[in-house]
Design a protein around this motif. Structure first.
Motif, PDB file in Angstrom:
ATOM      1  N   PRO A  48       1.212  -0.892  -0.096  1.00 32.64           N
ATOM      2  CA  PRO A  48      -0.191   0.007  -0.363  1.00 32.64           C
ATOM      3  C   PRO A  48       0.749   1.243   0.083  1.00 32.64           C
ATOM      4  O   PRO A  48       0.677   2.185  -0.697  1.00 32.64           O
ATOM      5  CB  PRO A  48      -1.110  -0.170   1.127  1.00 32.64           C
ATOM      6  CG  PRO A  48      -1.129  -1.852   2.007  1.00 32.64           C
ATOM      7  CD  PRO A  48       0.465  -2.037   0.963  1.00 32.64           C
ATOM      8  N   LYS A  49       1.744   1.213   0.789  1.00 32.35           N
ATOM      9  CA  LYS A  49       2.505   2.550   0.642  1.00 32.35           C
ATOM     10  C   LYS A  49       3.380   2.713  -0.587  1.00 32.35           C
ATOM     11  O   LYS A  49       4.164   3.655  -0.919  1.00 32.35           O
ATOM     12  CB  LYS A  49       3.500   2.536   2.134  1.00 32.35           C
ATOM     13  CG  LYS A  49       3.061   2.467   2.941  1.00 32.35           C
ATOM     14  CD  LYS A  49       4.390   2.708   4.107  1.00 32.35           C
ATOM     15  CE  LYS A  49       3.769   2.363   5.877  1.00 32.35           C
ATOM     16  NZ  LYS A  49       5.406   2.722   6.446  1.00 32.35           N
ATOM     17  N   THR A  52       0.960   3.677  -2.480  1.00 27.48           N
ATOM     18  CA  THR A  52       0.744   5.729  -2.749  1.00 27.48           C
ATOM     19  C   THR A  52       2.058   5.902  -3.025  1.00 27.48           C
ATOM     20  O   THR A  52       1.616   7.156  -3.949  1.00 27.48           O
ATOM     21  CB  THR A  52       0.594   5.675  -1.083  1.00 27.48           C
ATOM     22  OG1 THR A  52      -0.702   4.935  -1.054  1.00 27.48           O
ATOM     23  CG2 THR A  52      -0.191   6.636  -1.334  1.00 27.48           C
ATOM     24  N   SER A  57      -2.664   3.038  -8.498  1.00 24.88           N
ATOM     25  CA  SER A  57      -3.571   1.972  -7.293  1.00 24.88           C
ATOM     26  C   SER A  57      -3.334   0.711  -7.223  1.00 24.88           C
ATOM     27  O   SER A  57      -2.114  -0.033  -7.846  1.00 24.88           O
ATOM     28  CB  SER A  57      -5.344   2.376  -7.927  1.00 24.88           C
ATOM     29  OG  SER A  57      -4.653   0.811  -8.680  1.00 24.88           O
ATOM     30  N   LEU A  58      -3.518   0.529  -5.747  1.00 22.11           N
ATOM     31  CA  LEU A  58      -2.766  -0.955  -5.060  1.00 22.11           C
ATOM     32  C   LEU A  58      -3.469  -1.841  -5.880  1.00 22.11           C
ATOM     33  O   LEU A  58      -2.820  -2.966  -6.102  1.00 22.11           O
ATOM     34  CB  LEU A  58      -3.536  -1.385  -3.634  1.00 22.11           C
ATOM     35  CG  LEU A  58      -3.314  -2.595  -3.109  1.00 22.11           C
ATOM     36  CD1 LEU A  58      -1.220  -2.931  -3.443  1.00 22.11           C
ATOM     37  CD2 LEU A  58      -3.534  -2.106  -1.775  1.00 22.11           C
TER      38      LEU A  58
END
Length: 167
Positions: A48-49, A52, A57-58
């Motif tokens: 996720p990091k 970002t 997008s994840l």
């Protein structure tokens, strides 16, 4: 099928970010990023990091969306744990459930409450009931135990909903 490693490599190239630069940005080691890029780690807590930071997008990074800017929600599945279970005998379980039902009925009569409330209370009491059965895990089968006349009457009253008979 597109892999996380391929998507990560593509996003890093598009942003002109090195492994060490990405690692510093997301608070990881260069080795962690390398493992993802090599396909040896596909489910990192860093993803996720990373998504970002790289502006993707994840869902895209995980190969679940075709557009890097797609804000698709990635379903989060709870971890599953499989444990072997040895249950006590049927008689021991019947005794435990009868005791749990009697305890619940003492607090507030069972027939006056919704079934889902009773089920939730049983679920809350189950660990305590199971802990009481540890000595009965390997008992030999025996015929169902004979209940006392008072216990039979109370159990029958619970089943029929006859509150006066229970008193």
């Amino acid at each position: 099928m597109v892999t996380v490693a391929e998507r990560l490599g593509e996003a890093m190239a598009a942003q002109r970010v090195s492994q060490s630069g990405l690692a510093r940005a997301v608070g990881a080691t260069q080795g962690s990023i390398s493992l993802i890029l090599l396909g040896k780690t596909t489910n990192s807590r860093l993803l996720p990091k990373i998504a970002t930071f790289l502006g993707v997008s994840l869902a895209w990074l995980l190969g679940m969306a075709d557009d890097p800017s797609d804000d698709a929600v990635v379903p989060v599945l709870p971890p599953q744990v499989m444990l072997p279970v040895v249950l006590p005998s049927e008689n021991a379980l019947a005794d435990m459930f009868e005791g749990l039902l009697l305890v619940i009925d003492e607090l507030q009569p069972v027939r006056e409450r919704p079934l889902d409330d009773i089920a939730r209370e049983l679920a809350q009491l189950l660990p305590t009931g199971m802990s009481q059965l540890q000595g009965r895990l390997f008992e030999m089968p025996r015929p169902p135990r004979q209940r006392t006349t008072a216990a039979k009457a109370k159990t029958q009253a619970l089943a029929s909903g006859d509150r006066e008979q229970q008193q």
